[in-house]
Design a protein around this motif. Structure first.
Motif, short mmCIF file in Angstrom:
data_model
loop_
_atom_site.label_atom_id
_atom_site.label_comp_id
_atom_site.label_asym_id
_atom_site.label_seq_id
_atom_site.Cartn_x
_atom_site.Cartn_y
_atom_site.Cartn_z
N ARG A 80 -43.01 -59.35 -36.10
CA ARG A 80 -41.87 -60.26 -36.73
C ARG A 80 -41.46 -61.11 -36.80
NH1 ARG A 80 -37.97 -58.70 -38.76
NH2 ARG A 80 -37.96 -56.64 -37.35
N GLU A 81 -42.44 -62.01 -36.53
CA GLU A 81 -43.00 -63.68 -36.66
C GLU A 81 -43.72 -63.23 -38.31
OE1 GLU A 81 -46.31 -67.29 -36.04
OE2 GLU A 81 -44.80 -66.23 -34.50
N TRP A 82 -44.33 -62.73 -38.36
CA TRP A 82 -45.44 -61.94 -39.52
C TRP A 82 -44.35 -61.59 -40.90
CZ3 TRP A 82 -51.15 -59.76 -39.68
CH2 TRP A 82 -51.52 -60.69 -38.69
N ARG A 83 -43.40 -60.94 -40.45
CA ARG A 83 -42.67 -60.47 -41.05
C ARG A 83 -41.72 -60.98 -41.97
NH1 ARG A 83 -41.09 -54.01 -38.28
NH2 ARG A 83 -43.35 -53.24 -38.63
N ASP A 84 -41.12 -62.23 -40.57
CA ASP A 84 -40.19 -63.48 -41.15
C ASP A 84 -40.82 -64.13 -41.99
OD1 ASP A 84 -38.34 -61.97 -39.57
OD2 ASP A 84 -38.50 -63.32 -37.50
N LYS A 85 -41.98 -64.10 -42.09
CA LYS A 85 -43.32 -65.48 -42.68
C LYS A 85 -42.99 -64.50 -44.49
CE LYS A 85 -45.26 -68.18 -39.05
NZ LYS A 85 -46.20 -68.14 -39.36
N ASN A 86 -43.13 -63.22 -44.52
CA ASN A 86 -43.19 -63.12 -45.50
C ASN A 86 -42.04 -62.40 -46.31
OD1 ASN A 86 -45.82 -62.74 -45.70
ND2 ASN A 86 -46.25 -60.65 -44.49
N TRP A 87 -41.01 -62.81 -46.03
CA TRP A 87 -39.45 -62.10 -46.58
C TRP A 87 -38.94 -64.17 -46.78
CZ3 TRP A 87 -39.26 -57.48 -48.24
CH2 TRP A 87 -40.04 -56.80 -48.25
N GLN A 88 -39.65 -65.08 -45.96
CA GLN A 88 -38.33 -65.75 -46.79
C GLN A 88 -39.01 -66.64 -48.21
OE1 GLN A 88 -39.71 -69.45 -44.13
NE2 GLN A 88 -38.78 -67.77 -42.63
#
Length: 88
Positions: A80-88
């Motif tokens: 989830r953390e990685w996905r959140d970083k990539n979508w910002q």
């Protein structure tokens, strides 16, 4: 063409003379080419192995860094953390 010379014993020379229809220069030239090609192939393979080892080493270091940064956490939290970083 350059010329090279080799030394052989008398017994071998007599046997070669008995087989005089064989082009010994060509036989030797072919064998030298085979050895050179084989050694060049080994060098290429060694170079590839070194590159592979370097890639393995880098992957291992990245895995260890990942473990240090994310070890002990649930995988879904990390994803989830990685996905959140990539979508910002």
């Amino acid at each position: 063409m350059p010329t090279i010379s080799i030394r052989i014993d008398e017994k071998l020379k007599r046997k070669m003379d008995e087989l005089s229809y064989i082009n010994w220069s060509e036989v030797i030239r072919r064998k030298i080419e085979e050895v050179v090609e084989e050694e060049e192939r080994k060098r290429r393979e060694d170079g590839k192995k070194k590159k592979d080892l370097e890639r393995i080493k880098n992957a291992s270091l990245r895995s260890y860094e990942f473990f240090l940064n994310y070890g002990g956490r649930k995988s879904e939290e990390t994803i989830r953390e990685w996905r959140d970083k990539n979508w910002q």
